[in-house]
Motif scaffolding. Structure first.
Motif, mmCIF file in Angstrom:
data_model
loop_
_atom_site.group_PDB
_atom_site.id
_atom_site.type_symbol
_atom_site.label_atom_id
_atom_site.label_comp_id
_atom_site.label_asym_id
_atom_site.label_seq_id
_atom_site.Cartn_x
_atom_site.Cartn_y
_atom_site.Cartn_z
ATOM 1 N N ARG A 44 -0.431 9.180 -7.326
ATOM 2 C CA ARG A 44 -0.694 9.553 -8.617
ATOM 3 C C ARG A 44 -1.503 10.965 -8.322
ATOM 4 O O ARG A 44 -1.901 11.238 -7.325
ATOM 5 C CB ARG A 44 -1.817 8.453 -9.088
ATOM 6 C CG ARG A 44 -1.318 7.220 -9.618
ATOM 7 C CD ARG A 44 -2.189 5.937 -9.732
ATOM 8 N NE ARG A 44 -1.484 4.654 -9.883
ATOM 9 C CZ ARG A 44 -2.002 3.650 -9.701
ATOM 10 N NH1 ARG A 44 -3.577 3.625 -9.398
ATOM 11 N NH2 ARG A 44 -1.590 2.301 -9.831
ATOM 12 N N ASP A 72 -4.376 10.846 -5.979
ATOM 13 C CA ASP A 72 -4.446 9.731 -4.958
ATOM 14 C C ASP A 72 -4.330 10.540 -3.637
ATOM 15 O O ASP A 72 -3.677 11.713 -3.460
ATOM 16 C CB ASP A 72 -3.062 8.955 -5.066
ATOM 17 C CG ASP A 72 -3.295 7.760 -5.573
ATOM 18 O OD1 ASP A 72 -4.528 7.392 -5.676
ATOM 19 O OD2 ASP A 72 -2.303 7.103 -6.018
ATOM 20 N N ASP A 120 -5.417 -3.475 -9.880
ATOM 21 C CA ASP A 120 -5.313 -2.209 -10.072
ATOM 22 C C ASP A 120 -5.622 -1.921 -11.566
ATOM 23 O O ASP A 120 -5.032 -2.434 -12.375
ATOM 24 C CB ASP A 120 -3.904 -1.582 -9.711
ATOM 25 C CG ASP A 120 -3.727 0.008 -9.747
ATOM 26 O OD1 ASP A 120 -3.790 0.728 -8.634
ATOM 27 O OD2 ASP A 120 -3.467 0.291 -10.899
ATOM 28 N N ASN A 166 0.796 -1.282 -0.043
ATOM 29 C CA ASN A 166 0.185 -0.042 0.081
ATOM 30 C C ASN A 166 0.757 1.329 -0.011
ATOM 31 O O ASN A 166 0.516 2.367 0.691
ATOM 32 C CB ASN A 166 -0.993 0.135 1.069
ATOM 33 C CG ASN A 166 -1.915 -1.110 1.152
ATOM 34 O OD1 ASN A 166 -2.235 -1.740 0.066
ATOM 35 N ND2 ASN A 166 -2.587 -1.484 2.255
ATOM 36 N N ARG A 167 2.001 1.179 -0.584
ATOM 37 C CA ARG A 167 2.869 2.313 -0.609
ATOM 38 C C ARG A 167 3.192 3.091 -1.815
ATOM 39 O O ARG A 167 4.406 3.372 -2.240
ATOM 40 C CB ARG A 167 4.179 2.032 0.210
ATOM 41 C CG ARG A 167 4.143 1.593 1.467
ATOM 42 C CD ARG A 167 5.464 1.568 2.241
ATOM 43 N NE ARG A 167 5.277 2.004 3.654
ATOM 44 C CZ ARG A 167 5.742 3.260 4.138
ATOM 45 N NH1 ARG A 167 6.652 4.068 3.218
ATOM 46 N NH2 ARG A 167 5.434 3.627 5.187
ATOM 47 N N ARG A 168 2.128 2.709 -3.029
ATOM 48 C CA ARG A 168 2.657 3.185 -4.265
ATOM 49 C C ARG A 168 2.911 4.789 -4.244
ATOM 50 O O ARG A 168 2.580 5.397 -3.501
ATOM 51 C CB ARG A 168 1.608 2.972 -5.216
ATOM 52 C CG ARG A 168 0.209 3.716 -5.039
ATOM 53 C CD ARG A 168 -0.799 3.405 -6.317
ATOM 54 N NE ARG A 168 -1.897 4.228 -6.033
ATOM 55 C CZ ARG A 168 -3.029 3.700 -5.988
ATOM 56 N NH1 ARG A 168 -3.502 2.214 -6.218
ATOM 57 N NH2 ARG A 168 -4.160 4.517 -5.754
ATOM 58 N N GLU A 169 3.620 5.369 -5.387
ATOM 59 C CA GLU A 169 3.897 6.591 -5.438
ATOM 60 C C GLU A 169 2.467 7.218 -5.731
ATOM 61 O O GLU A 169 1.760 6.522 -6.489
ATOM 62 C CB GLU A 169 4.797 6.688 -6.720
ATOM 63 C CG GLU A 169 6.293 6.434 -6.481
ATOM 64 C CD GLU A 169 6.961 7.432 -5.645
ATOM 65 O OE1 GLU A 169 6.685 8.496 -5.648
ATOM 66 O OE2 GLU A 169 7.510 6.675 -4.340
ATOM 67 N N THR A 225 -4.983 -5.307 -5.537
ATOM 68 C CA THR A 225 -4.720 -4.535 -4.216
ATOM 69 C C THR A 225 -4.768 -4.998 -2.917
ATOM 70 O O THR A 225 -5.240 -6.304 -2.886
ATOM 71 C CB THR A 225 -6.330 -3.476 -4.648
ATOM 72 O OG1 THR A 225 -7.259 -4.779 -4.333
ATOM 73 C CG2 THR A 225 -6.145 -2.862 -5.686
ATOM 74 N N ASP A 243 -1.909 -0.149 -13.074
ATOM 75 C CA ASP A 243 -0.473 -1.215 -13.242
ATOM 76 C C ASP A 243 -0.776 -2.750 -13.263
ATOM 77 O O ASP A 243 0.105 -3.500 -13.296
ATOM 78 C CB ASP A 243 0.509 -0.617 -12.096
ATOM 79 C CG ASP A 243 -0.037 -0.940 -10.807
ATOM 80 O OD1 ASP A 243 -0.954 -1.690 -10.462
ATOM 81 O OD2 ASP A 243 0.391 -0.127 -10.023
ATOM 82 N N SER A 303 -1.416 -4.346 -10.724
ATOM 83 C CA SER A 303 -1.187 -5.062 -9.370
ATOM 84 C C SER A 303 -2.346 -5.152 -8.741
ATOM 85 O O SER A 303 -3.608 -4.964 -8.911
ATOM 86 C CB SER A 303 -0.374 -4.020 -8.637
ATOM 87 O OG SER A 303 -1.089 -2.852 -8.218
#
Lengths: 351, 351
Positions: free
Chosen positions: A27, A30, A120, A22-25, A127, A123, A125
Motif C-alpha cells: 500500500r 507500506d 487488518d 505476509n506478502r500483500r501488495e 495478520t 481488507d 484479513s
C-alpha cells in the motif's frame, strides 16, 4: 506444535509454505521487510495453544521482529531500502483517537491491530507475525534500529523491552528511587537494566535462593527472597515502585506492603483476574496505587531502541533454529531460558 | 448504645460523667477546646460496634470537631483563646518521618494517633473523641475554622470533606476533567461539590433511579444508573477519575471500564478486601490505576476549610441532639440521612 490446530510458518513440517504469508501488495505507506530475527514471547505460546480462546488459526506468531527494508510504498519517507528496522506488537490502529494522536497507539480507542492474530483494518484479513521470512507493515509501525545494536539481541526490545521501559518512563523512575522488580524472566531482566540505567536503586524479588547470584549478575543492587517473611518485612514501606512482570496469578498484597506511601505497583505481565484478592486498606492506608501498563507507543518504541544503543543495553538471548521452536516452547514453560529465545530466520529459509 | 459494651460521653445514661474525658493537664503545645459541634461519621458506628475488632472500650467517638479555644499551653503560637478551631481524625503522629515532614501525617511511618481509640504517644492512654464537651489536642493537629463558615456545617469537612478533597487535589483534578463520583452519602456529596468547584464535569453514579433528582440537586452535571448496563456501556472509556466513596465491598470492574486510558479510580471508602476480584486486563490494557487515599494531612485540612470558605461550600447536615444518637446510627445504617448528622454538644451539657 503443542496444539495440533496451530501450524504455519513456524513449522517446517506444516505443509504450508511460509512464503504464502505476509506478502500483500504494498500500500502507499507500506514497508516490506526481510526478517532476520524474531524474538519468542510467552504470548506466542498462549496464542498457539489458544489459552485465551481468541486464536484464529493458522497462527503465525512473532512480534519482536528485526529485519531489512526491501521495498517501500510511494508515500513512505521515514524508511528506505536497506535500513535496519523493527516491528513490535502492533501494525495498525485507528490513528485518530486521543491515544493515537498522543503516540499511544497501544491504547487506541478502537483497539490496536496486533502484529499477529489481528484483523487488518483495510481488507479484514488476519495478520501474521514474525516467524516468517518477510512482513509488510505500514511505516508508522516500523521503527529504526540503531546499527550499534546487535540485531538478534535487539529483537526482544520490541516487546519485553518496551513493556518494561514504558512504565518506568511514564511513572518517572529515576535517581533517588527504589525500584523492586518482581520476576526474572525476559521482561524482568530488561526491567532491571532499564531501572539501573535510569539511575534507580534496584531490588530483584525472587522466590528462589538459587537465583540470587543470577539476579546480582543482572545488575540488581539487592535481592529479596519473596517467600521469606522476615526479608519481606525488612523491606516494608521502602519502595517507590514495584515493576511486576509475573505473567500468572500471584498474591500482590505482600508487594503492596513493600511500597512507601505514594508508591506504585505496576502490572505489566498479569492479564488475568487478580487473585487472591487485594486488601483495599493496603492502597488507602498509604495512598498507594496499583497500575497497569501495556507495551508502549510507537514514539516510545523508537525511544527505547535509541536508549538501548546509547546505554549499551540489549536482551540476553539464545538464538534459535526454527526447527527447535516446539522444544523452545517447552523450555519456556519451565522457565528454562536466559532470557529470551530469538529465531534466526535464516533457518526458516533453509528449512 | 447499639453495643452494650460501648458507653461513654455519647450516652447520658451511661452513668459516666462526660467531663471525666478529654481533660488532661495542658502540655506545652496543647490547645484546650470547648466543643460546639461534632459530626457523626460511619466510622463511629464501626468502632462503637467493634466491627473491626479493634475497639478499646469505653469508646468516645467523634472526629469532626468544631469548637472554641479556651486555653493554650505556653508553646502554642498558632491558636489563641476564643479562636474557632477544628480537630479532625488525627491528634498526633511521629512528626519526624518523611510523611510527617511532608505534612502527610495520615501516612506517618509509625502510624498516626487517631482522635479516638488511639494510643496517646506520651502517656499511653486511650484517646477520646468529640462526642464530648471539650478536648485537649496538640496545636499541630488543630486547624483554624474561617468565621465565614457555619460551624455546624463545617464539622464534617474535617473527615468527609478532607477525605474527598485530598485525592481530588493530589491527583490534579481540574478544568477539562470528567470525574465520576460513586456513592452519594456524606463523602460522595462533598466530593461532588469539590470536583465542581475545581472545574471538573461531574457525574454521579447511583444504583437507584429515585436518587437522580437529588444527585442533580447536589450539582452533578450527569447521573448514571450503575445497575443499567446500557448506561454503563455508554460511558465506557470516558472518565479521567472515579472517586469511589462506597464503604463496603462492591464490584469495581464496571467502573474501571468507565475510565479513559490513564484514568484513575480512587478508593476512599472501601477498606475491606476488594471483592469480586479485579480484572488485571482492565488496568493493563488502558494504563489505568487503582489508587487509595486516606483523609488528608494537616496543611491540607487547613486548606480545605479555607477552600470551603472561599467557594461557599459546606456539608448538608441534620443537627442532632445527643439523646438521639442511637436512633441516628440506625438511620445511618439505612442510608437515611442527608448527608451528615452533627451533634450539637449543647445537648450534651444539658443532659
Amino acid at each position: 506444535m503443542a496444539n495440533t490446530k496451530a501450524y504455519a510458518a513456524t513449522s517446517p513440517t506444516s505443509g504450508l509454505a511460509p512464503y504464502s504469508f505476509n506478502r500483500r501488495e504494498l500500500r502507499p505507506d507500506d514497508v516490506r521487510i526481510e526478517i532476520d530475527y524474531c524474538g519468542v514471547c510467552h504470548t506466542d505460546i498462549h496464542f498457539v495453544e489458544n489459552d485465551w480462546g481468541m486464536s484464529e488459526y493458522p497462527v503465525v506468531p512473532g512480534h519482536e521482529i528485526i529485519g531489512r527494508v526491501t521495498a517501500v510504498g510511494p508515500e513512505v519517507t521515514s524508511h528506505k531500502v536497506g535500513d535496519l528496522v523493527g516491528v513490535g506488537c502492533m501494525v495498525d490502529s485507528c490513528r485518530t483517537c486521543t491515544a493515537c494522536e498522543s503516540g499511544l497507539e497501544q491504547y487506541c480507542a478502537e483497539g490496536m491491530t496486533g502484529t499477529y492474530n489481528g484483523v487488518d483494518r483495510h481488507d479484514g484479513s488476519i495478520t501474521f507475525g514474525g516467524y516468517s521470512t518477510q512482513v509488510v507493515v505500514s511505516d508508522r509501525f516500523v521503527v529504526r534500529v540503531p546499527e550499534k545494536l546487535d540485531p538478534a539481541a535487539a529483537a526482544p526490545i520490541l516487546c519485553a523491552g518496551i513493556t518494561t521501559y514504558s512504565p518506568l518512563r511514564h511513572f518517572g523512575v529515576g535517581k533517588g528511587h527504589k525500584v523492586g522488580v518482581i520476576g526474572m524472566g525476559g521482561l524482568g531482566h530488561m526491567g532491571v537494566k532499564f531501572a539501573k540505567a535510569l539511575g534507580a536503586e534496584v531490588t530483584i524479588f525472587t522466590r528462589s535462593e538459587s537465583k540470587v547470584g543470577e539476579a546480582k549478575k543482572q545488575g540488581a543492587d539487592h535481592v529479596v527472597i519473596s517467600t521469606d517473611d522476615d526479608q519481606m518485612e525488612a523491606v516494608a514501606d521502602t519502595f517507590d515502585f514495584m515493576l511486576d512482570t509475573v505473567p500468572v496469578q500471584h498474591d500482590i498484597n505482600p508487594y503492596l506492603n513493600c511500597l512507601k506511601f505514594d508508591g506504585t505497583h505496576i502490572l505489566v505481565g498479569l492479564l488475568e483476574p487478580i487473585e487472591p484478592t487485594i486488601q483495599a486498606a493496603q492502597l488507602v492506608g498509604k495512598r498507594r496505587a496499583l497500575a497497569g501498563s501495556l507495551i508502549g507507543g510507537m514514539p516510545e518504541t523508537q525511544e527505547v531502541l535509541d536508549f538501548c544503543a546509547e546505554h549499551g543495553i540489549s536482551c540476553d538471548i539464545e538464538v534459535l533454529d526454527i526447527r527447535n521452536i516446539n522444544e523452545a516452547y517447552e523450555r519456556m514453560k519451565k522457565g528454562d531460558v536466559k532470557y529470551r529465545f530469538v529465531i534466526d530466520t535464516k533457518t526458516l529459509r533453509d528449512s
